[in-house]
Design a protein around this motif. Structure first.
Motif, PDB file in Angstrom:
ATOM      1  N   VAL A   1       0.863  -1.176   0.099  1.00 27.69           N
ATOM      2  CA  VAL A   1      -0.105  -0.041   0.198  1.00 27.69           C
ATOM      3  C   VAL A   1       0.989   1.279  -0.125  1.00 27.69           C
ATOM      4  N   ALA A   2       1.809   1.108   0.672  1.00 30.83           N
ATOM      5  CA  ALA A   2       2.853   2.428   0.830  1.00 30.83           C
ATOM      6  C   ALA A   2       3.510   2.663  -0.471  1.00 30.83           C
ATOM      7  N   LEU A   3       4.234   1.635  -1.100  1.00 28.25           N
ATOM      8  CA  LEU A   3       4.652   1.880  -2.519  1.00 28.25           C
ATOM      9  C   LEU A   3       3.731   2.432  -3.586  1.00 28.25           C
ATOM     10  N   LEU A   4       2.515   1.787  -3.292  1.00 30.45           N
ATOM     11  CA  LEU A   4       1.380   2.024  -4.337  1.00 30.45           C
ATOM     12  C   LEU A   4       0.952   3.605  -4.128  1.00 30.45           C
ATOM     13  N   LEU A   5       0.967   4.037  -3.003  1.00 28.40           N
ATOM     14  CA  LEU A   5       0.747   5.657  -2.567  1.00 28.40           C
ATOM     15  C   LEU A   5       1.884   6.300  -3.081  1.00 28.40           C
ATOM     16  N   VAL A   6       3.252   6.129  -2.909  1.00 25.78           N
ATOM     17  CA  VAL A   6       4.385   6.728  -3.222  1.00 25.78           C
ATOM     18  C   VAL A   6       4.291   6.912  -4.726  1.00 25.78           C
ATOM     19  N   LEU A   7       4.123   5.915  -5.421  1.00 26.57           N
ATOM     20  CA  LEU A   7       4.232   5.956  -6.991  1.00 26.57           C
ATOM     21  C   LEU A   7       2.869   6.758  -7.585  1.00 26.57           C
ATOM     22  N   ALA A   8       1.822   6.424  -6.999  1.00 29.57           N
ATOM     23  CA  ALA A   8       0.570   7.283  -7.310  1.00 29.57           C
ATOM     24  C   ALA A   8       0.482   8.802  -7.115  1.00 29.57           C
ATOM     25  N   THR A   9       0.956   9.032  -6.070  1.00 22.48           N
ATOM     26  CA  THR A   9       1.116  10.487  -5.603  1.00 22.48           C
ATOM     27  C   THR A   9       2.210  11.091  -6.473  1.00 22.48           C
ATOM     28  N   GLY A  10       3.522  10.471  -6.809  1.00 18.10           N
ATOM     29  CA  GLY A  10       4.359  11.019  -7.677  1.00 18.10           C
ATOM     30  C   GLY A  10       4.088  11.483  -8.954  1.00 18.10           C
ATOM     31  N   ALA A  11       3.552  10.271  -9.423  1.00 12.99           N
ATOM     32  CA  ALA A  11       2.855  10.482 -10.896  1.00 12.99           C
ATOM     33  C   ALA A  11       1.963  11.340 -11.115  1.00 12.99           C
ATOM     34  N   MET A  12       0.821  11.552 -10.100  1.00  7.78           N
ATOM     35  CA  MET A  12       0.201  12.697 -10.142  1.00  7.78           C
ATOM     36  C   MET A  12       0.647  14.095  -9.929  1.00  7.78           C
TER      37      MET A  12
END
Length: 330
Positions: A159-170
């Motif tokens: 979950v943490a990795l998904l949040l980091v990647l999604a936030t960075g991409a956005m």
């Protein structure tokens, strides 16, 4: 500057002491006995794998730069990787890694925005690999009906990795719109806005590299982490412990993540304690302590010992001498 060096020197000295003291406290005198029985040829093989890891990262750096920093051979890229890895291990939270890489690439004429973009893509490769590895472990656990211990840690990490990647991409995708909405702030700090937009353009350009190049960069990333995270398994096997490779792999991922919370260089203290807590139920205190000493030697002390002279030679070199025959070779 001298005061800052003394400050970092104190932190590094404390880290070096803890990296040995904590596992020996875990294993006691029996850990010292186990260390004496560890096969020297296996240790030599583990050090050879460390050299392979450096070369895989050097290849990834060359692929992502794609000639934008001038002719760069494998030897020159290897020097950059070793100097950067030394800075990561020698500073709290790895804070010295990015400035070191930016400084080395700046000497080759690469602007900070482009160098930062290369570093960002490099880090995204790491995050994608760890996300894939953790997801695979969870799927294997479900398919075999043998749940991993501390499975909630796996889920939390995914979950943490998904949040980091999604936030960075956005943030990267909507950066121009965000800057337009904050027009007043953009007018007050036009240089910062230009740098952010320049970074975004460089990032897009790096991601626009030919797909085979990006796939090869990702493959070198995966090969690096699979090799590096096999070192604890090799240490345990050399001590006679029967531990699954996948479990040793997972232990390293979780313990190094915990190490990021440590204020000491290399995540010392937290990394050793986390690894010990996960290994002791399986192999006992003596074997766990000895394995941690060996593992940290090849992944922390070795990086410092081998990287220090390279760091001093490259970072301390006068400007204008960034491209050498060694850089062109390869």
């Amino acid at each position: 500057m001298a005061e800052r060096r003394r400050h970092y020197g104190g932190w590094l000295a404390a880290a070096l002491v803890l990296a040995l003291a904590v596992p020996l406290m875990i294993g006691g005198r029996d850990a010292l006995t186990a260390l004496g029985d560890f096969p020297p040829d296996r240790l030599a093989g583990m050090l050879a794998l460390v050299v392979l890891c450096w070369n895989l990262n050097a290849l990834r750096l060359r692929l992502l730069l794609a000639g934008r920093a001038g002719p760069l051979g494998q030897r020159g890229a290897l020097g950059m990787v070793m100097a950067t890895e030394f800075a990561i291990c020698a500073t709290p939270g790895g804070s010295g890694g990015l400035p070191t890489l930016l400084a080395l690439l700046a000497r080759r004429g690469l602007r900070p925005s482009r160098a930062s973009a290369v570093f960002m893509v490099d880090q995204c490769c790491d995050l994608l690999f760890f996300l894939s590895a953790l997801t695979t472990l969870v799927l294997v656990s479900l398919a075999t009906a043998v749940p991993w211990p501390h499975q909630w840690l796996l889920v939390a990490a995914i979950v943490a990795l998904l949040l980091v990647l999604a936030t960075g991409a956005m943030l990267i995708r909507h950066l121009p719109a965000l800057l337009r909405r904050r027009g007043a702030a953009r007018k007050r700090r036009p240089r910062l806005a230009r740098r952010l937009l320049g970074f975004r353009q460089a990032l897009v350009a790096t991601l626009a590299l030919p797909r085979p190049v990006l796939m090869l960069a990702m493959a070198s990333c995966a090969a690096h982490w699979l090799t590096r995270y096999s070192l604890l398994y090799l240490a345990l096997a050399g001590l006679g412990a029967d531990v699954a490779w996948s479990w040793a792999f997972l232990v390293q991922m979780l313990s190094m993540a915990a190490g990021q919370l440590s204020l000491l260089p290399g995540g010392t203290g937290a990394a050793e304690l986390g690894t010990g807590m996960l290994l002791i139920p399986l192999v006992g205190q003596a074997t766990a302590g000895a394995a941690i000493v060996i593992w940290r030697f090849v992944t922390f002390h070795c990086y410092l010992l081998a990287g220090a002279p390279v760091f001093l030679a490259m970072v301390g070199r006068p400007r204008g001498r960034g491209t050498t025959d060694g850089d062109r070779a390869g």
